[in-house]
Design a protein around this motif. Structure first.
Motif, PDB file in Angstrom:
ATOM      1  N   UNK A 197       6.912  -6.857 -10.988  1.00 17.30           N
ATOM      2  CA  UNK A 197       5.986  -5.873 -10.409  1.00 17.30           C
ATOM      3  C   UNK A 197       5.746  -4.614 -11.234  1.00 17.30           C
ATOM      4  N   UNK A 198       6.713  -4.183 -12.040  1.00 15.50           N
ATOM      5  CA  UNK A 198       6.548  -2.927 -12.768  1.00 15.50           C
ATOM      6  C   UNK A 198       5.869  -3.095 -14.122  1.00 15.50           C
ATOM      7  N   UNK A 199       5.431  -4.315 -14.462  1.00 15.49           N
ATOM      8  CA  UNK A 199       4.784  -4.540 -15.751  1.00 15.49           C
ATOM      9  C   UNK A 199       5.705  -5.134 -16.788  1.00 15.49           C
ATOM     10  N   UNK A 200       6.920  -5.503 -16.401  1.00 21.13           N
ATOM     11  CA  UNK A 200       7.831  -6.204 -17.303  1.00 21.13           C
ATOM     12  C   UNK A 200       7.386  -7.656 -17.422  1.00 21.13           C
ATOM     13  N   UNK A 201       7.140  -8.107 -18.652  1.00 21.28           N
ATOM     14  CA  UNK A 201       6.731  -9.485 -18.894  1.00 21.28           C
ATOM     15  C   UNK A 201       7.830 -10.210 -19.659  1.00 21.28           C
TER      16      UNK A 201
ATOM     17  N   UNK B 145       0.814  -1.221   0.000  1.00 25.69           N
ATOM     18  CA  UNK B 145       0.000   0.000   0.000  1.00 25.69           C
ATOM     19  C   UNK B 145       0.846   1.268   0.000  1.00 25.69           C
ATOM     20  N   UNK B 146       2.009   1.229   0.643  1.00 25.30           N
ATOM     21  CA  UNK B 146       2.814   2.442   0.780  1.00 25.30           C
ATOM     22  C   UNK B 146       4.007   2.465  -0.180  1.00 25.30           C
ATOM     23  N   UNK B 147       4.101   1.480  -1.072  1.00 22.78           N
ATOM     24  CA  UNK B 147       5.242   1.417  -1.985  1.00 22.78           C
ATOM     25  C   UNK B 147       5.138   2.483  -3.074  1.00 22.78           C
ATOM     26  N   UNK B 148       6.124   3.361  -3.200  1.00 21.38           N
ATOM     27  CA  UNK B 148       6.116   4.347  -4.291  1.00 21.38           C
ATOM     28  C   UNK B 148       6.410   3.665  -5.622  1.00 21.38           C
ATOM     29  N   UNK B 149       5.992   4.225  -6.750  1.00 19.35           N
ATOM     30  CA  UNK B 149       6.160   3.575  -8.061  1.00 19.35           C
ATOM     31  C   UNK B 149       7.599   3.231  -8.406  1.00 19.35           C
ATOM     32  N   UNK B 150       8.558   4.006  -7.920  1.00 25.35           N
ATOM     33  CA  UNK B 150       9.949   3.765  -8.281  1.00 25.35           C
ATOM     34  C   UNK B 150      10.469   2.441  -7.728  1.00 25.35           C
ATOM     35  N   UNK B 151       9.897   1.993  -6.601  1.00 27.75           N
ATOM     36  CA  UNK B 151      10.392   0.767  -5.965  1.00 27.75           C
ATOM     37  C   UNK B 151      10.148  -0.469  -6.832  1.00 27.75           C
ATOM     38  N   UNK B 152       8.920  -0.690  -7.370  1.00 28.05           N
ATOM     39  CA  UNK B 152       8.741  -1.845  -8.265  1.00 28.05           C
ATOM     40  C   UNK B 152       9.664  -1.804  -9.475  1.00 28.05           C
ATOM     41  N   UNK B 153       9.961  -0.604  -9.965  1.00 27.46           N
ATOM     42  CA  UNK B 153      10.864  -0.496 -11.110  1.00 27.46           C
ATOM     43  C   UNK B 153      12.269  -0.965 -10.744  1.00 27.46           C
TER      44      UNK B 153
END
Length: 362
Positions: free
Chosen positions: A206-210, A134-142
């Protein structure tokens, strides 16, 4: 000189601010502790017992007595120290040593620790994972995805050997379903790799990389919509943040193991942390069900065959012999069960669409 008329304890004496040590004996004279040279009984140091810092007894760990002048007397004769100074250190006995004397209590403590660890894994860890997501900023999944992909490319994958024409055709159909996914179509990036020991597979980070392996494309043959259905399934994992949860869960499990086991060594730390990347490839029953349903939805919205992924599981049964059923201890739904669930879900959407399109008054 001091005559040796009472009991003594043998050990090593370390002079203050020196690395030198010599054999010595500990003696109690009234309320004064004396350290005597083992050869000639020369007094090395002495002090009132209340001024000497005596370490607690912990199993067979050597006992240390720190004197006010900075010198140290060390001995492995824990029983001798207890006999010599028992009247003065009764209240200072170590708790761990007390536990060692009562092994049933030690068993109880161990059982309690195991139950606490299990409770943490089953209850606290999932709650902490949801909070972290819930608190993860977008940069972290990248960042997480980039490092995971880098690790896979280094240890597992090699460049794809698929013809460019085939890659382009798969990308074009992938773009059709990505256009209906949550977020922007540019959020989803399809990569081709030769799978190595992973073999026929597809997974999402997590960032949408498949990632789609050559082996899975070869397994699907000319059925390109089957491949697209699998990729739609992986988009479902991204939308529901399943991979992010798995990576956080892997990190939590590694932290829990290190908390319980202490220093597990660099090799084990590598296994625990790098294993998180592989753990991200697997998902729970509910996660797989959600991703299967999302594949059906995206394929319908893109005007493609919504049951294409069901054919993929049928192919697994035929080519790889994956006919395992589902048991209560299974992590994933069995393949036959998933095929039926996909067909049932598509049928329910057909029924819903028929009702929605029914003329008013009927």
């Amino acid at each position: 000189m001091v005559s040796d008329t009472g009991e003594t304890v043998s050990g090593e004496w370390h002079a203050a601010r020196s690395n030198l040590s010599s054999a010595a004996r500990l003696k109690l004279g009234g309320t004064v502790l004396l350290v005597l040279d083992a050869k000639d009984d020369h007094v090395r140091t002495q002090a009132e017992i209340k001024a000497v810092e005596i370490s607690h007894r912990v199993g067979t760990i050597p006992r240390e007595l720190h004197f006010p002048d900075g010198s140290l007397f060390e001995t492995r004769d824990n029983d001798g120290v207890d006999r010599l100074l028992g009247a003065h250190i009764t209240k200072r006995a170590g708790f761990v040593h007390w536990l060692e004397q009562f092994r049933p209590r030690l068993v109880g403590i161990t059982a309690a620790a195991v139950l606490m660890a299990y409770g943490t894994y089953k209850l606290a860890l999932p709650a902490l994972v949801e909070l972290a997501v819930a608190v993860t900023p977008p940069i972290v999944p990248q960042i997480m995805s980039a490092s995971t992909m880098q690790a896979f490319d280094k240890a597992v994958f090699s460049p794809s050997e698929l013809p460019q024409e085939k890659q382009d055709a798969i990308r074009a159909e992938f773009a059709r379903i990505a256009a209906h996914a949550e977020g922007s179509p540019e959020d989803y990036k399809l990569n081709f790799r030769k799978g190595g020991y992973i073999g026929p597979n597809a997974f999402a980070l997590p960032d949408g990389t498949l990632v789609l392996t050559d082996e899975l494309v070869e397994l699907a043959g000319d059925d390109r919509q089957m491949i697209t259905g699998v990729l739609a399934h992986e988009i479902g994992h991204v939308e529901h943040e399943h991979s992010l949860r798995q990576l956080y869960r892997a990190a939590g499990v590694a932290g829990l193991v290190m908390l319980i086991a202490g220093d597990v060594g660099s090799a084990m730390e590598d296994i625990l942390t790098q294993g998180g990347g592989l753990l991200a490839l697997s998902h729970s029953r509910d996660a797989e069900r959600q991703a299967d349903q999302r594949s059906v939805e995206l394929m319908r919205e893109a005007g493609l065959d919504p049951t294409a992924i069901e054919r993929f599981f049928a192919l697994l049964e035929e080519k790889l012999g994956d006919k395992g059923g589902t048991s209560i201890i299974s992590t994933h739904p069995g393949t036959p069960e998933r095929r039926k669930a996909i067909l049932d879900y598509n049928a329910s959407l057909d029924n819903k669409a028929s009702l929605d399109n029914r003329p008013a008054g009927n």
